[in-house]
Design an enzyme around this catalytic site. Structure first.
Site, PDB file in Angstrom:
ATOM      1  N   ASN A 490       0.852  -1.185   0.000  1.00 15.83           N
ATOM      2  CA  ASN A 490       0.000   0.000   0.000  1.00 15.83           C
ATOM      3  C   ASN A 490       0.889   1.236   0.000  1.00 15.83           C
ATOM      4  OD1 ASN A 490      -1.731   2.111   0.536  1.00 15.83           O
ATOM      5  ND2 ASN A 490      -3.065   0.858   1.817  1.00 15.83           N
ATOM      6  N   ASP A 491       1.105   1.774  -1.188  1.00 16.45           N
ATOM      7  CA  ASP A 491       2.004   2.917  -1.348  1.00 16.45           C
ATOM      8  C   ASP A 491       1.574   4.132  -0.537  1.00 16.45           C
ATOM      9  OD1 ASP A 491       3.772   1.762  -3.076  1.00 16.45           O
ATOM     10  OD2 ASP A 491       2.748   2.439  -4.884  1.00 16.45           O
ATOM     11  N   CYS A 492       0.354   4.093  -0.063  1.00 16.64           N
ATOM     12  CA  CYS A 492      -0.190   5.277   0.593  1.00 16.64           C
ATOM     13  C   CYS A 492      -0.239   5.172   2.103  1.00 16.64           C
ATOM     14  CB  CYS A 492      -1.587   5.565   0.051  1.00 16.64           C
ATOM     15  SG  CYS A 492      -1.513   5.945  -1.693  1.00 16.64           S
TER      16      CYS A 492
END
Ligand code: BGC
Ligand code: NOJ
Length: 817
Positions: A490-492
């Site tokens: 989850n890049d965020c």
């Protein structure tokens, strides 16, 4: 429930026999695109012929220009204008938008055919990139359907990009003075910057004599006109303009007379050429056109083009014959046999670089993305998957960390984004194991592969896998769980970011992980899954000590998750910088996340203690909605400084409680491993494009024949609305899930492991599977069971266990559940 008529509107349908999606209304809710090209030369094409072309790299070798997020949307492409008396129209409706008497766009495997009819003239254009060719063919067929002769004026149009798609959009003080072209017969050459360091040029050719041309945009279009009403076309008169600077374009002008019933073909070719440094010029300032002439000569007749097109179809026949299912459910069969595999090829080729949502200038190939894409592609062309693994591994650092992205043209790691995504290393194992299981080719492990592309640093690929595992083990946090680094999948979820500066990208801002306690349960699950794979691989190649060492690490990780990663009803998501829980019933918002439920159930952590079943139930209860499984729940309603980009998104979108389709298959596989076929199927069907196509063409908005990255979740303003179609890990994961876990045909070192997990309503089905040098015809009789193979009969003989041993040749397999 009231039926919303607008949502019921249809814009097209599947044509399975031709492996096409047929669009019958040009005003789709969003441009519905296709990809042309196989290895080097690529094009994106919308249902109205919008889009662009490039060679290998959408940033550094952009051949034609595209303006993103335009008004109107999707403005610019390869346009054919027909002037018939006073009527000017395009076969694809745009850009003139003259109402057509008939319109159809057929997107097929590597080609698009757009047909329009107006005033008894039919214009059909077949667009494709022939195999092994650096060019896009546009075969235009004009037909007079009337009883009278027709005098038509045909104008082609392409707009050149000045090669670097990023600077092309910004450095106008230079760009407006560099443009150069050459014209020779019916070929227009684009040679901007060829005089200096570029060894490549492009051309646009047609296989007939032309009666005029234009190469200067403002002369052709007119400064105050638009693509919809170019001056030259409206007046029916080309200017034979020669571009010097400004914006070079290429337009041919052809006068066509058609007798009643007569039909004529014109072959247009957009080509790309590279010349050696000492062979660049044939005379001072004159480009060497030898290779262009050869490329043109190979495609200058209808027969040659038809032959090339037949080769392309045969190529797809072959690719799609490797795994074929017959279940009697068209919606399932067409996704498995055609579209899902097709999308896997596209994601393999493009990673996340070029789509109508990815500009092609931002991102190249992703380390984790490409490893996952490979799993959907490896059965199609194993040698390309092999090369990709080596390319990816070459961007790794000696400590096992990785560049998060690399550029396809240079194959070098991308310094803008750098590394520090602590899930990245594990994906190399995921990709490599899939490759070896498919091919039986263990020799890849002995390939010498550098670190960070530095000559002299080469070690075996196996050593890269080892440092990958060790990277996780060398970066454990206070609970002996993996430190998250810049972010995991989850890049965020940016737990070490702490940015309050709106001018900073969450993705590239300083990774303040010094002293951080931020740990990821997603990486923990991923480590256990890939760790088990690594252990099995070590045993295969006789590295028993290493197998033992890693088994201990896997066991320790499993224990750590059970001890500090379980929240009572589901797996925690993470610990933050300060050691606080994320994804826990104790949190105000985002009490539960999908990623750790997916990975920890795939890893079967705590199955005996009931954790897996509880987690899957909680996922259904709290995360599932009509359109799929949302990422987290409840959605974040305010920005959380400590968590970064995730909470920057409004509720229900993207990583903040959107249905991030990529991760839904993780839960589905968890369900399959747990033997819950009904639940697995119901999750799967919710995001299966053919099921969505049937119900929601308008609401869903994006292409109904492929998965999109994100469908707006239940907390969004328009739940069910799709975004970011095509380039998503969803493609590979949908494929992996359906082919190996639902239909249950799983390549393994010794053969094909057969272990389906089906809804209890499943009927008998057959899978034809080419595997290495063998052909298996596998028939499964579910008999109302969701899971559990009772008996396998191979070529008439019952066998023990669930692995059909590999042996070259033709085999029939009968499976009773
Ligand atoms: C998106 C992510 C994406 C990341 C990297 C973020 O804005 O939400 O899905 O992976 O950017 O480009
Ligand atoms: C898209 C990225 O390409 C992928 O690498 C990432 O895992 C997902 N977004 C989730 O953030």
């Amino acid at each position: 429930m009231t039926i919303n008529m607008e949502q019921q509107k249809r814009y097209g349908h599947f044509d399975d026999q031709h492996r096409e999606y047929v669009i019958t209304d040009p005003q789709t809710p969003w441009p519905w695109i296709n990809y042309l090209g196989n290895e080097d030369f690529f094009s994106l094409i919308s249902n109205t012929a919008g889009g662009y072309s490039f060679y290998k790299d959408a940033k550094f070798r952009r051949i034609t220009r595209y303006r993103y997020n335009n008004v109107p949307m999707d403005n610019g492409g390869r346009y054919f204008y027909l002037k018939d008396g006073d009527t000017v129209w395009n076969p694809g409706w745009k850009p003139c938008k003259t109402p057509l008497d008939f319109y159809e766009c057929r997107h097929g495997m590597g080609y698009t055919r757009i047909t329009g009819r107006k005033n008894q003239v039919e214009a059909s254009v077949l667009f494709f990139v022939p195999l092994k060719k650096w060019g896009e063919v546009q075969k235009v067929t004009l037909k007079n359907l009337s009883q009278e002769p027709k005098q038509l004026k045909l104008f082609s149009f392409e707009e050149w990009c000045l090669w670097n798609a990023a600077t092309d959009m910004e450095n106008f003080q230079r760009n407006f003075s560099t443009g150069e072209v050459e014209i020779e017969g019916s070929t227009i050459y684009h040679k901007t910057e060829y005089r200096e360091r570029r060894n490549h040029y492009a051309f646009y050719h047609v296989n007939t004599e032309i009666q005029g041309y234009d190469t200067d945009r403002e002369t052709f279009v007119g400064l105050y006109n638009e693509f919809a009403d170019p001056q030259a076309v409206i007046e029916g008169r080309p200017r034979n303009s020669h571009a010097h600077g400004w914006s070079p374009v290429a337009s041919h002008y052809i006068e066509v007379t058609l007798q009643p019933g007569e039909q004529k073909d014109f072959v247009f070719l957009l080509g790309y050429i590279e010349n050696a440094q000492d062979e660049k010029f044939e005379a001072p300032q004159v480009i060497n056109k030898k290779k262009a002439h050869a490329l043109i000569a190979s495609l200058d007749t209808t027969e040659k083009v038809d032959q090339a097109f037949a080769e392309l179809s045969a190529y797809w026949d072959d690719l799609l014959s490797i795994y074929k299912v017959k279940t009697g459910n068209d919606k399932l069969d067409r996704m498995v046999n055609i579209w899902n595999q097709y999308q896997c090829m596209v994601t393999f080729n493009f990673s996340r670089s070029a789509s109508f949502f990815e500009s092609g200038v931002g991102r190249g190939m992703g380390f984790r993305d490409s490893n996952q894409d490979l799993v959907g592609f490896v059965h199609q062309i194993p040698p390309r998957a092999r090369q990709r693994i080596i390319d990816i591994a070459s961007t790794q650092f000696p400590d096992g960390g990785c560049y998060h992205q690399y550029q396809p043209l240079t194959k070098r790691g991308n310094n803008d984004i750098g590394g520090g995504f602590n899930d990245d290393p594990c994906w190399l194992i995921f990709g490599t194991v899939a490759y070896i299981k498919e091919t039986g080719d263990f020799s890849i492990l002995d390939e010498m592969v550098p670190f960070d592309n530095q000559p002299g640093t080469e070690v075996t690929l196996f050593e890269h896998l080892k440092v990958s595992m060790d990277h996780v083990l060398n970066n454990l946090g206070p609970h002996k769980l993996p430190l998250i680094g810049r972010a995991d999948w989850n890049d965020c979820l940016n737990l070490n970011c702490f940015s309050m500066d709106p001018n900073e990208s969450f993705q590239t801002t300083e990774n303040k992980s010094e002293g951080s306690k931020a740990e990821s349960l997603m990486i923990a699950g991923l480590f256990v899954v890939t760790g088990k794979d690594y252990v099995a691989l070590c045993k295969q190649i006789g590295k028993d000590d290493e197998a033992r060492r890693m088994q201990q690490a896997v066991d320790a990780m499993t224990e750590a998750v059970k001890k500090d990663g379980w929240d009572g009803e589901w797996y925690l998501r993470a610990y933050d910088f300060f050691g606080g829980k994320i994804g826990s019933k104790e949190c105000d918002e985002a009490k539960i996340f999908i990623e750790s439920q997916g990975w920890c159930t795939m890893a079967e952590i705590g199955a005996e203690e009931g954790m897996v079943a509880k987690s899957l139930d909680a996922t259904k209860k709290y995360l599932e909605c009509e359109h799929g499984i949302v990422l987290n729940n409840p959605a974040f309603s305010k920005f959380v400084y400590e968590y970064g980009e995730i909470s920057s998104y409004p509720e229900g979108y993207k990583e903040n409680a959107g249905i991030f389709c990529h991760n839904n298959p993780w839960v589905i596989i968890g369900e399959c491993l747990a033997g819950r076929g009904n639940d697995a199927w119901s999750h799967y069907a919710k995001i299966l494009p053919s099921y969505v196509e049937e119900k929601y063409q308008t609401l869903h908005k994006v292409e109904p024949y492929v998965n999109c990255q994100m469908v707006a979740g239940k907390d969004a303003a328009r739940p069910g609305e799709g975004k970011n179609s095509w380039l998503t890990g969803t493609a590979a994961w949908m494929w992996y899930t359906v082919s190996e876990f639902i239909l249950g045909i799983k390549p393994d070192y010794e053969g094909l492991r057969i272990d389906p997990c089906l809804p209890e309503t499943a009927k008998d089905y057959t899978v034809s599977r080419k595997f290495r040098e063998a052909d298996y015809e596998i028939t499964v009789h579910p008999n109302g069971h969701q899971k559990g193979v009772r008996q396998i009969v191979l070529d008439g003989q019952p066998i023990e266990g669930s692995v059909v041993p590999y042996a070259p040749g033709k085999h029939t397999v009968d499976v009773t559940m």
